[in-house]
Design a protein around this motif. Structure first.
Motif, PDB file in Angstrom:
ATOM      1  N   GLY A 264      35.374  32.121  19.372  1.00 33.17           N
ATOM      2  CA  GLY A 264      34.831  33.470  19.436  1.00 33.17           C
ATOM      3  C   GLY A 264      33.340  33.505  19.203  1.00 33.17           C
ATOM      4  O   GLY A 264      32.622  34.313  19.817  1.00 33.17           O
ATOM      5  N   THR A 265      32.845  32.626  18.343  1.00 33.85           N
ATOM      6  CA  THR A 265      31.409  32.570  18.060  1.00 33.85           C
ATOM      7  C   THR A 265      30.628  32.150  19.290  1.00 33.85           C
ATOM      8  O   THR A 265      29.540  32.677  19.562  1.00 33.85           O
ATOM      9  CB  THR A 265      31.148  31.596  16.899  1.00 33.85           C
TER      10      THR A 265
ATOM     11  N   GLY B 137      35.899  49.086  27.162  1.00 34.72           N
ATOM     12  CA  GLY B 137      35.606  47.796  27.782  1.00 34.72           C
ATOM     13  C   GLY B 137      36.868  47.047  28.156  1.00 34.72           C
ATOM     14  O   GLY B 137      36.958  46.461  29.250  1.00 34.72           O
ATOM     15  N   MET B 138      37.851  47.044  27.271  1.00 37.46           N
ATOM     16  CA  MET B 138      39.112  46.372  27.579  1.00 37.46           C
ATOM     17  C   MET B 138      39.799  47.050  28.760  1.00 37.46           C
ATOM     18  O   MET B 138      40.356  46.384  29.646  1.00 37.46           O
ATOM     19  CB  MET B 138      40.013  46.375  26.345  1.00 37.46           C
ATOM     20  N   LEU B 139      39.758  48.377  28.804  1.00 38.66           N
ATOM     21  CA  LEU B 139      40.386  49.092  29.913  1.00 38.66           C
ATOM     22  C   LEU B 139      39.682  48.805  31.237  1.00 38.66           C
ATOM     23  O   LEU B 139      40.333  48.700  32.287  1.00 38.66           O
ATOM     24  CB  LEU B 139      40.385  50.596  29.637  1.00 38.66           C
ATOM     25  N   ARG B 140      38.363  48.682  31.209  1.00 38.12           N
ATOM     26  CA  ARG B 140      37.656  48.337  32.448  1.00 38.12           C
ATOM     27  C   ARG B 140      38.145  47.003  32.989  1.00 38.12           C
ATOM     28  O   ARG B 140      38.340  46.849  34.207  1.00 38.12           O
ATOM     29  CB  ARG B 140      36.145  48.288  32.210  1.00 38.12           C
ATOM     30  N   ARG B 141      38.344  46.042  32.114  1.00 39.98           N
ATOM     31  CA  ARG B 141      38.863  44.744  32.555  1.00 39.98           C
ATOM     32  C   ARG B 141      40.273  44.899  33.118  1.00 39.98           C
ATOM     33  O   ARG B 141      40.625  44.261  34.120  1.00 39.98           O
ATOM     34  CB  ARG B 141      38.859  43.751  31.394  1.00 39.98           C
ATOM     35  N   ALA B 142      41.085  45.709  32.473  1.00 42.71           N
ATOM     36  CA  ALA B 142      42.445  45.922  32.974  1.00 42.71           C
ATOM     37  C   ALA B 142      42.419  46.545  34.368  1.00 42.71           C
ATOM     38  O   ALA B 142      43.169  46.134  35.265  1.00 42.71           O
ATOM     39  CB  ALA B 142      43.220  46.819  32.012  1.00 42.71           C
TER      40      ALA B 142
ATOM     41  N   ALA C  90      33.789  42.068  23.461  1.00 46.84           N
ATOM     42  CA  ALA C  90      34.606  40.866  23.654  1.00 46.84           C
ATOM     43  C   ALA C  90      35.403  40.901  24.949  1.00 46.84           C
ATOM     44  O   ALA C  90      35.926  39.860  25.384  1.00 46.84           O
ATOM     45  CB  ALA C  90      35.554  40.694  22.482  1.00 46.84           C
ATOM     46  N   SER C  91      35.512  42.065  25.571  1.00 49.89           N
ATOM     47  CA  SER C  91      36.332  42.184  26.786  1.00 49.89           C
ATOM     48  C   SER C  91      35.864  41.244  27.890  1.00 49.89           C
ATOM     49  O   SER C  91      36.661  40.840  28.741  1.00 49.89           O
ATOM     50  CB  SER C  91      36.312  43.632  27.293  1.00 49.89           C
ATOM     51  N   GLN C  92      34.590  40.879  27.872  1.00 54.89           N
ATOM     52  CA  GLN C  92      34.061  40.017  28.938  1.00 54.89           C
ATOM     53  C   GLN C  92      34.649  38.606  28.893  1.00 54.89           C
ATOM     54  O   GLN C  92      34.750  37.937  29.928  1.00 54.89           O
ATOM     55  CB  GLN C  92      32.541  39.953  28.823  1.00 54.89           C
ATOM     56  N   THR C  93      35.031  38.150  27.722  1.00 54.96           N
ATOM     57  CA  THR C  93      35.564  36.784  27.581  1.00 54.96           C
ATOM     58  C   THR C  93      37.002  36.767  27.070  1.00 54.96           C
ATOM     59  O   THR C  93      37.579  35.698  26.922  1.00 54.96           O
ATOM     60  CB  THR C  93      34.687  35.974  26.608  1.00 54.96           C
ATOM     61  N   TYR C  94      37.572  37.913  26.824  1.00 50.98           N
ATOM     62  CA  TYR C  94      38.860  38.009  26.141  1.00 50.98           C
ATOM     63  C   TYR C  94      39.973  37.275  26.889  1.00 50.98           C
ATOM     64  O   TYR C  94      40.736  36.502  26.307  1.00 50.98           O
ATOM     65  CB  TYR C  94      39.234  39.480  25.947  1.00 50.98           C
ATOM     66  N   ASP C  95      40.071  37.487  28.187  1.00 56.45           N
ATOM     67  CA  ASP C  95      41.146  36.850  28.953  1.00 56.45           C
ATOM     68  C   ASP C  95      41.009  35.334  28.952  1.00 56.45           C
ATOM     69  O   ASP C  95      42.010  34.606  28.891  1.00 56.45           O
ATOM     70  CB  ASP C  95      41.172  37.371  30.389  1.00 56.45           C
TER      71      ASP C  95
END
Length: 255
Positions: free
Chosen positions: A176-177, A83-88, A16-21
């Motif tokens: 989210g879907t 994944g979330m950390l990579r985005r951060a 989900a990190s790809q679309t989370y923001d």
């Protein structure tokens, strides 16, 4: 509704990190309320000389809030999702901010403390044993250190439970879907329904040894759904009283 736990949850957040923001940006007040929670820590002198921990930092929105609230503090941001950390880490950060890939329990065992303050945003619903994590937080905080928990925790009033159900069915799960993350956002729905109410989580903090526990509301549609929980490690200090950092807290080196 099935809850995701541990590695399954971390993998769901990785994807989900790809679309989370983008999705959180659709939530009115998401970032401003994180900033309000960070400011409720009331760290003196813009955080000069203080060590602050962002536990469960995700893609860095809570880290950014801490940086704005305490721009002179040294901030350590920790998350279990790579994944979330990579985005951060794709975002620009000053030298006093660092990120680590660890669970809360792993970080506590790594003897990284003491910290003067901890912010934990959207963390405790997602851990298998919240009492164990609270114990870990206490080992990381210096005596009298400050804790702010920013969390989906329903008030207990039926109207707020009904509103949460409506928002999840009508907005959160469909959005989210579309991004391919239906399981994660169904987990979000279920985790809030199954988590402590705000009064119950405040009691959990007290049982864990935190003192001066206070519960603050957030604004907008999230009123009664998201709360800020404020507490101290080991003694109750007056609201707004600035406690100077200990020598250990101001001289510890970062790696």
């Amino acid at each position: 509704m099935t809850l995701l736990r541990d590695r399954d949850l971390a993998r769901a957040f990785d994807h989900a990190s790809q679309t989370y923001d983008r999705l959180t940006a659709l939530n009115p007040g998401y970032r401003s309320e994180l900033l309000r929670s960070a400011r409720r820590l009331r760290l003196p002198d813009d955080g000069a000389g203080l060590r602050v921990l962002d536990l469960g930092c995700g893609t860095g929105a809570s880290t950014r809030a801490l940086l704005r609230a305490a721009p002179r503090a040294r901030i350590t941001a920790v998350d279990a999702s790579s994944g979330m950390l990579r985005r951060a880490l794709e975002k620009p950060w000053p030298a006093q901010v660092r990120f680590l890939h660890m669970t809360a329990e792993e970080f506590a065992a790594d003897d990284e403390g003491p910290f003067d303050a901890v912010l934990a945003a959207y963390l405790f619903r997602n851990v298998t044993d919240p009492d164990r994590v609270l114990t870990a937080v206490r080992t990381l905080l210096r005596p009298g250190g400050r804790l702010a928990v920013h969390e989906y925790s329903l008030s207990g009033a039926p109207v707020h439970r009904a509103l949460w159900n409506a928002v999840c069915r009508g907005v959160i799960i469909p959005a989210g879907t579309l991004g391919g993350d239906r399981a994660l956002y169904r987990h979000l729905w279920a985790s809030v329904l199954g988590f402590d109410t705000a009064p119950a989580f405040a009691d959990r903090l007290r049982r864990a040894g935190f003192t001066g526990v206070r519960v603050g509301p957030v604004a907008g549609w999230q009123t009664g759904i998201v709360h800020t929980f404020l507490a101290r490690n080991g003694f109750a200090a007056g609201a707004g009283t600035a406690t100077p950092p200990t020598a250990a807290a101001t001289t510890g080196e970062t790696r």
